[in-house]
Design a protein around this motif. Structure first.
Motif, PDB file in Angstrom:
ATOM      1  N   LYS A  86      35.804  37.527  25.792  1.00 22.20           N
ATOM      2  CA  LYS A  86      35.920  36.470  27.102  1.00 22.20           C
ATOM      3  C   LYS A  86      37.307  36.817  27.686  1.00 22.20           C
ATOM      4  O   LYS A  86      37.071  36.746  29.110  1.00 22.20           O
ATOM      5  CB  LYS A  86      35.743  35.084  26.646  1.00 22.20           C
ATOM      6  N   LYS A  89      37.371  39.982  29.761  1.00 27.84           N
ATOM      7  CA  LYS A  89      36.369  40.054  31.131  1.00 27.84           C
ATOM      8  C   LYS A  89      37.193  39.294  32.043  1.00 27.84           C
ATOM      9  O   LYS A  89      37.218  39.790  33.151  1.00 27.84           O
ATOM     10  CB  LYS A  89      35.194  39.210  30.689  1.00 27.84           C
ATOM     11  N   GLU A  90      37.783  38.213  31.555  1.00 28.00           N
ATOM     12  CA  GLU A  90      38.517  37.391  32.734  1.00 28.00           C
ATOM     13  C   GLU A  90      39.677  38.206  33.353  1.00 28.00           C
ATOM     14  O   GLU A  90      39.919  37.880  34.474  1.00 28.00           O
ATOM     15  CB  GLU A  90      39.027  36.029  31.955  1.00 28.00           C
ATOM     16  N   GLY A  92      39.861  41.140  33.478  1.00 27.37           N
ATOM     17  CA  GLY A  92      39.668  42.387  34.307  1.00 27.37           C
ATOM     18  C   GLY A  92      39.090  41.930  35.807  1.00 27.37           C
ATOM     19  O   GLY A  92      39.245  42.283  36.767  1.00 27.37           O
ATOM     20  N   ASP A  93      38.254  40.769  35.692  1.00 31.67           N
ATOM     21  CA  ASP A  93      37.694  40.204  36.792  1.00 31.67           C
ATOM     22  C   ASP A  93      38.789  39.560  37.864  1.00 31.67           C
ATOM     23  O   ASP A  93      38.638  39.689  38.894  1.00 31.67           O
ATOM     24  CB  ASP A  93      36.639  39.067  36.474  1.00 31.67           C
ATOM     25  N   THR A  94      39.758  38.948  37.245  1.00 31.27           N
ATOM     26  CA  THR A  94      40.986  38.259  38.049  1.00 31.27           C
ATOM     27  C   THR A  94      41.950  39.221  38.502  1.00 31.27           C
ATOM     28  O   THR A  94      42.649  38.994  39.295  1.00 31.27           O
ATOM     29  CB  THR A  94      41.387  37.203  37.402  1.00 31.27           C
ATOM     30  N   THR A  95      42.485  40.213  37.773  1.00 25.30           N
ATOM     31  CA  THR A  95      43.402  41.085  37.859  1.00 25.30           C
ATOM     32  C   THR A  95      43.171  42.430  38.265  1.00 25.30           C
ATOM     33  O   THR A  95      44.083  43.358  38.707  1.00 25.30           O
ATOM     34  CB  THR A  95      44.497  41.147  36.755  1.00 25.30           C
ATOM     35  N   GLY A  96      41.874  43.042  37.766  1.00 28.00           N
ATOM     36  CA  GLY A  96      41.699  44.344  38.105  1.00 28.00           C
ATOM     37  C   GLY A  96      42.078  45.471  37.020  1.00 28.00           C
ATOM     38  O   GLY A  96      41.866  46.542  36.976  1.00 28.00           O
ATOM     39  N   ARG A  98      43.051  46.788  32.776  1.00 28.44           N
ATOM     40  CA  ARG A  98      42.365  46.916  31.624  1.00 28.44           C
ATOM     41  C   ARG A  98      42.873  46.075  30.727  1.00 28.44           C
ATOM     42  O   ARG A  98      43.837  45.815  30.431  1.00 28.44           O
ATOM     43  CB  ARG A  98      42.554  48.545  31.389  1.00 28.44           C
TER      44      ARG A  98
END
Length: 315
Positions: A86, A89-90, A92-96, A98
């Motif tokens: 979790k 994923k957060e 990756g979604d918020t900062t781009g 890995r």
């Protein structure tokens, strides 16, 4: 000018210099970005990857997000895969950036070969040794700890052995490249001998001394090694106390502490926690050692902190 005038003038000069130095020291605590500025590319210049232990929640999670926001990819390590996935994923979604997940229970003996394999060939610029545990949620005397032998082994593995082993895994690459940063999370309780948190506080003294000695050994190699010693941060370990002047949110504390990264081998990480540390060191130890104080501390935790029936908490 007679002898006594000269003595008084000299004494006044010494006092003025003393308080002048104190004022300068206090100013660097108030204005860390002025005294210890970090270039925008500071963290990415250390290396491509940051490694954070105990990163599924609390302070560790906040460090992972903060370093990803600075442009680093992050390896997040903890014992619960669902929570790590979790967080990954957060990030990756918020900062781009890995986020690589590594599952490990640091209370166990045999986790480090797997971790070393997972980190092999990675350009690791920052290590945050955050994972830690307390013996009992309710502070208690050493012999009153539940499952003492088992808990003692787990705490030493988690708070002491993990710190040294993770440095052993990541430090050689930093030495070879001539750059890197290691942040070891200590605790404000290491500033004094605190009964009822005996083994936990002692383990955090190890964090302080290990970090300071390691910095002396590898500073000339271009590596920053720092112990960060917070007091109250609103995490599971502190039963999510309401935030305020003294109790900081994890992201608030982490963003503050990173501003002090170049300030020396130990920091309390924030202005308020630095002041608390100074005050704590002025209180006579006999107050901490008194039976009355110990009883009051136990009663406070039992009455005011929800969920204090837990026996152990890992951050």
């Amino acid at each position: 000018m007679d002898f006594w005038e000269l003595v008084l003038i000299s004494l006044g000069a010494v006092v003025s210099v003393y308080f002048g130095v104190k004022l300068i020291l206090f100013s660097w605590i108030l204005f860390p970005t002025v005294w210890f500025p970090l270039p925008k590319s500071f963290f990415t210049s250390m290396g491509e990857w940051a490694v954070v232990t105990g990163a599924s929640e609390g302070i560790g999670k906040a460090y992972a997000f903060a370093l990803a926001a600075q442009g680093m990819n992050v390896v997040i390590i903890s014992r619960t895969k669902a929570n790590l996935d979790k967080v990954a994923k957060e990030i990756g979604d918020t900062t781009g950036r890995r986020a690589k997940v590594v599952v490990a229970d640091f209370t166990k003996e045999d986790v480090f070969d797997q971790i070393e394999d997972e980190l092999k060939e990675m350009n690791i610029g920052v290590l945050v040794n955050n994972v830690g545990m307390i013996m009992n949620a309710i502070p208690c005397k050493f012999l009153e700890c539940s499952n003492l032998d088992q808990t003692l082994n787990k705490l030493i593995n988690c708070n002491v052995k993990t710190l040294a082993k993770m440095c052993k895994i990541t430090l050689p690459g930093m030495v070879n490249r001539g750059r890197g940063a290691i942040i070891n999370i200590s605790s404000g309780v290491a500033s004094a001998r605190v009964p009822l948190y005996t083994l936990y506080a002692a383990s955090k003294v190890f964090v302080d001394r290990f970090s300071q000695a390691l910095q002396a050994e590898y500073k000339e190699k271009g590596i920053i090694i720092q112990a960060v010693a917070p007091f109250s941060v609103s995490t599971r370990m502190t039963f999510y106390q309401p935030t305020g002047t003294l109790v900081l949110a994890p992201d608030e504390f982490v963003n503050s502490s990173l501003q002090y990264l170049r300030s020396g081998d130990k920091t309390y990480g924030s202005i308020t926690h630095t002041l608390v540390g100074w005050i704590l060191q002025t209180i006579p130890e006999r107050i901490f050692f008194s039976e009355c104080m110990q009883n009051n501390l136990q009663n406070y935790v039992k009455e005011t902190l929800p969920g204090s029936d837990q026996t152990q908490t890992i951050q």
